[in-house]
Scaffold this active site. Structure first.
Site, PDB file in Angstrom:
ATOM      1  N   THR A  16      36.758  15.093 -35.468  1.00  0.00           N
ATOM      2  CA  THR A  16      37.058  15.644 -36.638  1.00  0.00           C
ATOM      3  C   THR A  16      35.858  16.830 -36.943  1.00  0.00           C
ATOM      4  O   THR A  16      37.358  17.979 -37.199  1.00  0.00           O
ATOM      5  CB  THR A  16      36.643  14.710 -37.695  1.00  0.00           C
ATOM      6  OG1 THR A  16      37.314  13.137 -37.840  1.00  0.00           O
ATOM      7  CG2 THR A  16      36.985  15.213 -39.619  1.00  0.00           C
ATOM      8  N   VAL A  17      35.252  17.308 -36.743  1.00  0.00           N
ATOM      9  CA  VAL A  17      34.492  18.334 -36.931  1.00  0.00           C
ATOM     10  C   VAL A  17      34.858  19.598 -35.757  1.00  0.00           C
ATOM     11  O   VAL A  17      34.792  20.573 -35.845  1.00  0.00           O
ATOM     12  CB  VAL A  17      32.836  17.579 -37.437  1.00  0.00           C
ATOM     13  CG1 VAL A  17      32.359  19.222 -37.602  1.00  0.00           C
ATOM     14  CG2 VAL A  17      33.045  17.212 -38.383  1.00  0.00           C
ATOM     15  N   LYS A 101      22.891  13.172 -38.446  1.00  0.00           N
ATOM     16  CA  LYS A 101      21.921  12.741 -39.504  1.00  0.00           C
ATOM     17  C   LYS A 101      21.503  11.252 -38.841  1.00  0.00           C
ATOM     18  O   LYS A 101      20.230  11.107 -39.227  1.00  0.00           O
ATOM     19  CB  LYS A 101      22.909  12.180 -41.031  1.00  0.00           C
ATOM     20  CG  LYS A 101      23.734  10.869 -40.622  1.00  0.00           C
ATOM     21  CD  LYS A 101      25.164  11.068 -41.490  1.00  0.00           C
ATOM     22  CE  LYS A 101      26.209  10.665 -40.999  1.00  0.00           C
ATOM     23  NZ  LYS A 101      27.601  10.348 -41.150  1.00  0.00           N
ATOM     24  N   GLU A 125      22.060  21.598 -40.670  1.00  0.00           N
ATOM     25  CA  GLU A 125      22.627  22.073 -42.035  1.00  0.00           C
ATOM     26  C   GLU A 125      23.833  21.012 -42.535  1.00  0.00           C
ATOM     27  O   GLU A 125      24.046  20.240 -42.915  1.00  0.00           O
ATOM     28  CB  GLU A 125      23.200  23.106 -42.217  1.00  0.00           C
ATOM     29  CG  GLU A 125      23.465  23.357 -43.645  1.00  0.00           C
ATOM     30  CD  GLU A 125      22.264  23.649 -44.925  1.00  0.00           C
ATOM     31  OE1 GLU A 125      21.394  24.201 -45.302  1.00  0.00           O
ATOM     32  OE2 GLU A 125      22.266  22.611 -45.724  1.00  0.00           O
ATOM     33  N   GLY A 181      40.323  11.261 -44.555  1.00  0.00           N
ATOM     34  CA  GLY A 181      39.638  11.428 -43.353  1.00  0.00           C
ATOM     35  C   GLY A 181      37.690  11.301 -42.986  1.00  0.00           C
ATOM     36  O   GLY A 181      37.117  11.779 -42.834  1.00  0.00           O
ATOM     37  N   LYS A 199      20.857  10.771 -45.211  1.00  0.00           N
ATOM     38  CA  LYS A 199      20.647  11.648 -45.047  1.00  0.00           C
ATOM     39  C   LYS A 199      19.483  12.160 -46.898  1.00  0.00           C
ATOM     40  O   LYS A 199      18.641  12.779 -46.300  1.00  0.00           O
ATOM     41  CB  LYS A 199      22.041  12.361 -46.518  1.00  0.00           C
ATOM     42  CG  LYS A 199      23.208  12.069 -45.673  1.00  0.00           C
ATOM     43  CD  LYS A 199      24.862  12.258 -46.430  1.00  0.00           C
ATOM     44  CE  LYS A 199      25.621  11.920 -45.280  1.00  0.00           C
ATOM     45  NZ  LYS A 199      27.278  11.637 -46.049  1.00  0.00           N
TER      46      LYS A 199
HETATM   47  N1  HSE Z   1      31.149   9.520 -44.760  1.00  0.00           N
HETATM   48  C1  HSE Z   1      30.256  10.088 -44.749  1.00  0.00           C
HETATM   49  C2  HSE Z   1      30.763  10.357 -46.298  1.00  0.00           C
HETATM   50  C3  HSE Z   1      30.470  11.846 -44.365  1.00  0.00           C
HETATM   51  O1  HSE Z   1      31.399  10.072 -47.323  1.00  0.00           O
HETATM   52  O2  HSE Z   1      30.120  11.197 -47.844  1.00  0.00           O
HETATM   53  C4  HSE Z   1      30.216  12.206 -43.244  1.00  0.00           C
HETATM   54  O3  HSE Z   1      28.615  11.661 -42.880  1.00  0.00           O
END
Ligand code: HSE
Length: 433
Positions: A16-17, A101, A125, A181, A199
């Site tokens: 995705t990213v 992360k 970041e 997504g 995080k």
């Molecule tokens: N699955 C994470 C969220 C996104 O829902 O925030 C990626 O860190």
């Protein structure tokens, strides 16, 4: 190097990213910044993808060992083998930009030290809160004594709670997040609080200058939150002119007398608090500093474009550093602040339990709570949410109590759960102080 000299990038991962970053670099973004996507490594070449790019390989060595590549963008996710690839990139003198992360939260100190030793850059970041530049904000507050950081760091949990507030049930809300997504493949990573915990470990390390790892953080997810809680929260205290409450999954790091208290859990937060109005998949971080006072940063915390935005921002900065022949001033994490025991901290909260609708259930539950030192403020039977279990009526009851440590709360919940008047596991929800 001249400021217009091209910088060559090797991309690991094209999900995705990764595909978002590739599209950016292959479009006008890369051209304007003089950044060239040289190679992309993916695990499975046969997977259908829309990327039209000839230098795509399933051999990661072709990227990591390419002497012409200056920066590796690691977007495969997960701790292994990503950690090994990042280390190899450093060994080969390449800077690394990552959104990972899992790796950063567990290996930040060693990776920063290695990057410093090799005079390369390490930028992450995108590993916290998607498009919100929270790492830059926290780095920008160096020297500030940050007392507390409270974040909404998981977009999926926030989205699910927002939908449930509107009356959707948990399963449908989660399914909707998955279709949009931004949910993890394994939903408990989001709804169990583990994504936010990773995080928070990164945020906590930066504010305390101490290496904090996820396993040091108390963690509860949102899987036990029900519409009863959301209904109760929105009305609680409103008759007395209060704003009412929202239920949010909060990730918090607080420094109290040289100890760091860390938690991820759902909590009741007053509707007039800035975090209460952060809805859907949006993330936010509320920072309380001694000199700067309170600050809120808020934005899209998950998904292809927001995460691409953070990766690209790192990439442009690292490319600038390379052209100028400088390395960034990377965090050191040289302090050793003690992690406090959150279970000993007292919090106000409420117990929600399912009482069998027979005489004496409420007094038996109150007796158990009193035995554990609970001072009840309010008790409200939620008849509207009654259910039938094995032909018997069960009515949820919500009892708000004065502050108690979670150690004591856990003992009481266990005793309530063992009582034949209470069905299933009682649930404790804290008020955010
Ligand atoms: N699955 C994470 C969220 C996104 O829902 O925030 C990626 O860190």
């Amino acid at each position: 190097m001249n400021m217009k000299d091209p910088i060559n990038v090797g991309l690991l991962g094209c999900g995705t990213v990764g595909s978002g970053v590739a599209d950016y670099l292959l479009g006008t973004g890369g051209e304007k910044a003089h950044i060239r996507l040289s190679r992309v490594a993916v695990a499975d070449l046969s997977k259908a993808r829309e990327l039209h790019f000839e230098y795509i390989t399933n051999d990661v060595n072709e990227v990591l060992e390419d002497p012409d590549i200056h920066i590796i963008v690691e977007l495969i996710g997960g701790e292994n083998p990503a950690l090994k690839y990042i280390q190899r990139a450093f060994e080969n003198g390449k800077s690394v930009v990552t959104a990972n992360k899992a790796v950063v939260s567990r290996h930040m100190k060693e990776l920063l030290e290695e990057a410093r030793r090799r005079s390369v850059n390490f930028a992450f970041e995108a590993s916290v809160a998607g498009s919100i530049p929270i790492i830059r904000v926290l780095r920008g507050l160096r020297g500030e004594k940050i007392r507390k950081v409270t974040g909404i760091l998981n977009g999926t949990s926030n989205y699910v709670l927002s939908r449930m507030e509107e009356g959707m049930d948990f399963e449908h809300a989660l399914r909707s997040a998955q279709l949009k997504g931004f949910a993890e493949a394994e939903h408990l990573l989001d709804t169990g609080g583990f994504d936010a915990r990773d995080k928070l470990a990164i945020v906590a390390s930066l504010i305390s200058n101490t290496p904090v790892t996820p396993n040091q953080i108390y963690c509860e997810g949102i899987t036990e939150v029900t519409p009863i809680d959301l209904d109760f929260a929105s009305k609680y205290g409103t008759e007395e002119g209060d704003s009412g409450y929202a239920v949010k999954s909060l990730a918090s790091a607080e420094l109290v007398e040289e100890q760091l208290f860390l938690y991820v859990y759902p909590a009741l937060i007053r509707k007039d608090h800035p975090l209460a109005s952060v809805r859907n998949e949006r993330n936010a971080v509320y920072i309380e500093g001694e000199y700067c006072g309170p600050q809120l940063v808020e934005g899209l915390g998950a998904g292809r474009r927001p995460t691409t935005s953070a990766v690209v921002s790192d990439l442009l900065r690292v490319a600038d550093c390379l052209r100028q022949g400088i390395s960034e001033d990377l965090p050191q994490l040289e302090s050793n602040i003690r992690i406090g025991d959150i279970r000993k901290v007292t919090r106000r909260g409420y117990v929600r339990m399912n009482l069998r609708h027979v005489p004496g259930s409420l007094s038996e539950a109150s007796r158990i709570l009193a035995q554990h030192g609970f001072n009840i403020e309010d008790s409200l039977q939620r008849r509207r949410f009654r259910t039938q279990v094995n032909g018997e009526t069960v009515i949820p009851d919500i009892v708000t109590v004065e502050p108690l440590s979670y150690e004591i709360v856990e003992e009481a919940l266990e005793a309530l759960g063992e009582s034949d008047r209470v069905l299933g596991r009682p649930f404790f929800l804290r008020f955010e102080s």
